[in-house]
Motif scaffolding. Sequence first.
Motif, PDB file in Angstrom:
ATOM      1  N   LYS A  20       7.912   8.055   4.250  1.00  0.00           N
ATOM      2  CA  LYS A  20       8.583   8.938   3.299  1.00  0.00           C
ATOM      3  C   LYS A  20       8.430   8.456   1.866  1.00  0.00           C
ATOM      4  N   LEU A  21       7.960   7.250   1.675  1.00  0.00           N
ATOM      5  CA  LEU A  21       7.859   6.681   0.337  1.00  0.00           C
ATOM      6  C   LEU A  21       6.636   7.174  -0.425  1.00  0.00           C
ATOM      7  N   ASN A  22       5.644   7.687   0.281  1.00  0.00           N
ATOM      8  CA  ASN A  22       4.454   8.270  -0.331  1.00  0.00           C
ATOM      9  C   ASN A  22       3.782   7.293  -1.305  1.00  0.00           C
ATOM     10  N   ILE A  23       3.482   6.126  -0.799  1.00  0.00           N
ATOM     11  CA  ILE A  23       2.810   5.112  -1.607  1.00  0.00           C
ATOM     12  C   ILE A  23       1.327   5.141  -1.258  1.00  0.00           C
ATOM     13  N   THR A  24       0.532   5.677  -2.146  1.00  0.00           N
ATOM     14  CA  THR A  24      -0.888   5.871  -1.846  1.00  0.00           C
ATOM     15  C   THR A  24      -1.706   4.592  -1.943  1.00  0.00           C
ATOM     16  N   GLU A  25      -1.264   3.625  -2.757  1.00  0.00           N
ATOM     17  CA  GLU A  25      -2.065   2.409  -2.907  1.00  0.00           C
ATOM     18  C   GLU A  25      -2.071   1.557  -1.640  1.00  0.00           C
ATOM     19  N   ASN A  26      -1.140   1.807  -0.738  1.00  0.00           N
ATOM     20  CA  ASN A  26      -1.056   1.013   0.491  1.00  0.00           C
ATOM     21  C   ASN A  26      -2.275   1.162   1.377  1.00  0.00           C
ATOM     22  N   SER A  27      -2.730   2.384   1.559  1.00  0.00           N
ATOM     23  CA  SER A  27      -3.727   2.650   2.591  1.00  0.00           C
ATOM     24  C   SER A  27      -5.031   1.895   2.374  1.00  0.00           C
ATOM     25  N   SER A  28      -5.550   1.837   1.153  1.00  0.00           N
ATOM     26  CA  SER A  28      -6.845   1.185   0.945  1.00  0.00           C
ATOM     27  C   SER A  28      -6.766  -0.325   1.164  1.00  0.00           C
ATOM     28  N   ILE A  29      -5.710  -0.958   0.684  1.00  0.00           N
ATOM     29  CA  ILE A  29      -5.562  -2.409   0.864  1.00  0.00           C
ATOM     30  C   ILE A  29      -5.445  -2.736   2.346  1.00  0.00           C
ATOM     31  N   LEU A  30      -4.627  -1.967   3.051  1.00  0.00           N
ATOM     32  CA  LEU A  30      -4.398  -2.231   4.470  1.00  0.00           C
ATOM     33  C   LEU A  30      -5.632  -1.923   5.312  1.00  0.00           C
ATOM     34  N   ASP A  33      -8.644  -4.537   5.258  1.00  0.00           N
ATOM     35  CA  ASP A  33      -8.473  -5.770   6.028  1.00  0.00           C
ATOM     36  C   ASP A  33      -7.915  -5.530   7.425  1.00  0.00           C
ATOM     37  N   ASN A  34      -7.873  -4.261   7.859  1.00  0.00           N
ATOM     38  CA  ASN A  34      -7.397  -3.922   9.202  1.00  0.00           C
ATOM     39  C   ASN A  34      -5.971  -4.424   9.434  1.00  0.00           C
ATOM     40  N   LEU A  35      -5.074  -4.042   8.501  1.00  0.00           N
ATOM     41  CA  LEU A  35      -3.690  -4.482   8.520  1.00  0.00           C
ATOM     42  C   LEU A  35      -2.753  -3.289   8.591  1.00  0.00           C
ATOM     43  N   ILE A  36      -1.514  -3.540   9.007  1.00  0.00           N
ATOM     44  CA  ILE A  36      -0.463  -2.531   8.927  1.00  0.00           C
ATOM     45  C   ILE A  36       0.767  -3.171   8.288  1.00  0.00           C
ATOM     46  N   ILE A  37       1.590  -2.342   7.656  1.00  0.00           N
ATOM     47  CA  ILE A  37       2.858  -2.802   7.110  1.00  0.00           C
ATOM     48  C   ILE A  37       3.954  -2.094   7.893  1.00  0.00           C
ATOM     49  N   VAL A 119       6.105 -13.472   0.409  1.00  0.00           N
ATOM     50  CA  VAL A 119       5.132 -14.542   0.618  1.00  0.00           C
ATOM     51  C   VAL A 119       3.941 -14.004   1.406  1.00  0.00           C
ATOM     52  N   VAL A 120       2.769 -14.509   1.049  1.00  0.00           N
ATOM     53  CA  VAL A 120       1.509 -14.116   1.684  1.00  0.00           C
ATOM     54  C   VAL A 120       0.837 -15.387   2.187  1.00  0.00           C
ATOM     55  N   SER A 121       0.305 -15.336   3.403  1.00  0.00           N
ATOM     56  CA  SER A 121      -0.367 -16.521   3.952  1.00  0.00           C
ATOM     57  C   SER A 121      -1.575 -16.875   3.084  1.00  0.00           C
ATOM     58  N   ASP A 122      -1.897 -18.154   3.065  1.00  0.00           N
ATOM     59  CA  ASP A 122      -2.952 -18.663   2.185  1.00  0.00           C
ATOM     60  C   ASP A 122      -4.259 -17.893   2.312  1.00  0.00           C
ATOM     61  N   SER A 123      -4.675 -17.593   3.523  1.00  0.00           N
ATOM     62  CA  SER A 123      -5.977 -16.947   3.734  1.00  0.00           C
ATOM     63  C   SER A 123      -6.002 -15.477   3.303  1.00  0.00           C
ATOM     64  N   TYR A 124      -4.848 -14.902   2.970  1.00  0.00           N
ATOM     65  CA  TYR A 124      -4.786 -13.499   2.540  1.00  0.00           C
ATOM     66  C   TYR A 124      -4.348 -13.343   1.085  1.00  0.00           C
ATOM     67  N   ARG A 125      -4.184 -14.448   0.376  1.00  0.00           N
ATOM     68  CA  ARG A 125      -3.793 -14.372  -1.039  1.00  0.00           C
ATOM     69  C   ARG A 125      -4.950 -13.834  -1.871  1.00  0.00           C
ATOM     70  N   GLY A 126      -4.607 -13.149  -2.950  1.00  0.00           N
ATOM     71  CA  GLY A 126      -5.621 -12.588  -3.834  1.00  0.00           C
ATOM     72  C   GLY A 126      -6.164 -11.248  -3.381  1.00  0.00           C
ATOM     73  N   ARG A 127      -5.592 -10.660  -2.354  1.00  0.00           N
ATOM     74  CA  ARG A 127      -6.056  -9.365  -1.832  1.00  0.00           C
ATOM     75  C   ARG A 127      -5.108  -8.220  -2.176  1.00  0.00           C
ATOM     76  N   GLY A 128      -4.061  -8.518  -2.928  1.00  0.00           N
ATOM     77  CA  GLY A 128      -3.131  -7.471  -3.336  1.00  0.00           C
ATOM     78  C   GLY A 128      -1.940  -7.278  -2.423  1.00  0.00           C
ATOM     79  N   LEU A 129      -1.761  -8.162  -1.441  1.00  0.00           N
ATOM     80  CA  LEU A 129      -0.658  -7.979  -0.498  1.00  0.00           C
ATOM     81  C   LEU A 129       0.703  -8.271  -1.118  1.00  0.00           C
ATOM     82  N   GLY A 130       0.783  -9.242  -2.015  1.00  0.00           N
ATOM     83  CA  GLY A 130       2.051  -9.514  -2.689  1.00  0.00           C
ATOM     84  C   GLY A 130       2.497  -8.311  -3.508  1.00  0.00           C
ATOM     85  N   LYS A 131       1.559  -7.720  -4.216  1.00  0.00           N
ATOM     86  CA  LYS A 131       1.847  -6.507  -4.993  1.00  0.00           C
ATOM     87  C   LYS A 131       2.235  -5.366  -4.065  1.00  0.00           C
ATOM     88  N   LEU A 132       1.516  -5.213  -2.978  1.00  0.00           N
ATOM     89  CA  LEU A 132       1.791  -4.153  -2.007  1.00  0.00           C
ATOM     90  C   LEU A 132       3.203  -4.270  -1.432  1.00  0.00           C
TER      91      LEU A 132
END
Length: 182
Positions: A20-30, A33-37, A119-132
Amino acid sequence: MAESTENDETFLFDSSILDKLNITENSSILEKDNLIIRSLCTGDYNRQFLDVLSLLTIVGDIPKYKFIERFNEMRIRSDYFVLVVERKDDRMIVATGTLVLERKFIHCVGIKGRIEDVVVSDSYRGRGLGKLITSTLTHLAHYLNCYKILLECKVENSNFYKRIGFNINDEISMIQRFTEII
């Protein structure tokens, strides 16, 4: 309290609220890297959730029954929204963040939100997950009618949060730590 099994997938909150939040920037980052939130669930005890949190601060040795007890307390209160980012292939947790609601009498019995434990695990830092995560929690706070959200961070992380819309206010944060817990 209900008995929890090894395969229990009880969620802290209904993750469909995120749609319901309609956050479009989520889909490309996720997708990249084959991730889900999603919401934290009881099964995340076995998916490195506490290991990821330990990159931020002291977690301690928490047995599963204590994790489940705290999880259930948070779920019953319904003022805690813990997000996790999970790898789809092995279901391990690679990032997390929390929105805590404070119900107030001020601001016409308003709700203040606090974003914590991003917090983001070391191997996933710099990919925009903290911002996401922070953006998702911010949108969630707005959706839940918070009149403001607060976020405390180390001074060295303040520029990151400024870049994504947070401001340093004219208040100071003070703390008193207890060395012994009764």
